[in-house]
Enzyme design. Structure first.
Site, PDB file in Angstrom:
ATOM      1  N   GLY A 110       7.926  -9.669  90.524  1.00 39.72           N
ATOM      2  CA  GLY A 110       6.660 -10.312  90.848  1.00 39.72           C
ATOM      3  C   GLY A 110       5.475  -9.520  90.342  1.00 39.72           C
ATOM      4  CE1 TYR A 119       2.316  -7.082  83.109  1.00 43.52           C
ATOM      5  CE2 TYR A 119       2.875  -6.152  80.972  1.00 43.52           C
ATOM      6  CZ  TYR A 119       3.232  -6.864  82.105  1.00 43.52           C
ATOM      7  OH  TYR A 119       4.514  -7.341  82.224  1.00 43.52           O
ATOM      8  CG  LEU A 171      11.506 -12.856  82.340  1.00 42.78           C
ATOM      9  CD1 LEU A 171      11.380 -11.358  82.132  1.00 42.78           C
ATOM     10  CD2 LEU A 171      12.222 -13.500  81.169  1.00 42.78           C
TER      11      LEU A 171
END
Length: 279
Positions: free
Chosen positions: A72, A136, A14
């Site tokens: 990031g 996550y 991305l």
């Protein structure tokens, strides 16, 4: 024009699509990643290798920055011990270092996995409560709450982009969740250019007929996606197998991430095309 933008995760897929448009919005674009480089640089871009889990490396990027586009992270489900540094500590480092250097706004790549255990049929809005599907997703919840706290306690703005599926449409789920690269660029641009955002959440999804989420309460950002995954429907569905409604991977917003065991890869079960933009 902004004086300086910082893009973390610049070597990612991305990030590769964001670098050029971001470089046109500022006098200087600082692209950073733990990787060794990002390829050829644009005219006003420089690359700095940095580990976002290390505060001193993050802080050195922030001097003079107007905004940070924070992409990031580890982008898959992994054991908690592995994700803690990049995705939890890394977010704190970006916000705290940004605050110390007067950064006005952070645009954050959050994820549908922050609310991934909500049923797809519920058509939730941006104010739906967190229901992470993985460690996550939990890191995305943490960072959304971190951003809200920094706004309410320190008046530092942030926009949290709950990206659904920013990849080529290769399966039936993506007919609802697809975010095209053009719409991704528009989404990030709106998050940067909107005069006042305070703390905002918006779903990163294209104008799909089958989109499973509602961005009504994020209209202040002016995001109007152009692309629609329905153009792929006939081809995708002609050979598709019936979905099992009792499988969380089929019935929950998080898709495969909703059905994997904690700490086990969600991407391993998906057909992600690596079409990173090459510079």
């Amino acid at each position: 024009m902004l004086k300086k933008l910082v893009l973390t995760g610049a070597a990612g897929r991305l990030g590769s699509y964001l670098r050029e448009p971001l470089s046109k919005m500022c006098e200087e674009l600082v692209s950073t990643d733990i990787a060794e480089g990002v390829g050829n640089l644009y005219a006003n871009e420089r690359f700095v290798q940095a580990d976002i889990s290390k505060f001193d490396e993050v802080e050195s990027l922030m001097e003079g920055a107007d905004m940070v586009i924070h992409f990031g992270a580890i982008v898959d489900e992994v054991p908690f011990e592995d994700i803690w540094g990049p995705n939890f500590v890394g977010s704190y480092n970006v916000w705290e270092a940004g605050y110390r250097h007067g950064v006005r706004r952070i645009v954050y790549a959050s994820s549908i996995h922050a609310v991934g255990m909500h049923p797809s049929r519920d058509n939730i809005g941006v104010d739906a409560p967190h229901r992470p599907d993985t460690f996550y997703g939990l890191a995305k919840c943490f960072t959304e709450d971190l951003g809200r706290m920094y706004w309410e306690k320190r008046q530092m703005e942030s926009v949290h982009l709950r990206i659904l599926s920013a990849a080529q449409v290769t399966g039936a789920r993506a007919l609802g969740t697809w975010l095209s690269y053009d719409d991704l660029i528009q989404l990030v641009t709106r998050a940067i250019e909107t005069p006042v955002v305070e703390w905002s959440v918006i779903y990163g999804v294209s104008n799909n007929d089958r989109a499973p989420v509602d961005n009504t309460k994020a209209r202040h950002l002016g995001y109007k996606p152009k692309d629609n995954a329905e153009v792929f429907a006939e081809e995708i569905l002609k050979d598709a197998q019936p979905m099992d409604p009792t499988d969380p991977g089929h019935s929950r917003l998080g898709g495969p991430f909703a059905s994997v065991e904690l700490g086990q890869s969600g991407l391993a079960t998906m057909d992600i095309v690596d079409d990173k933009k090459i510079t």
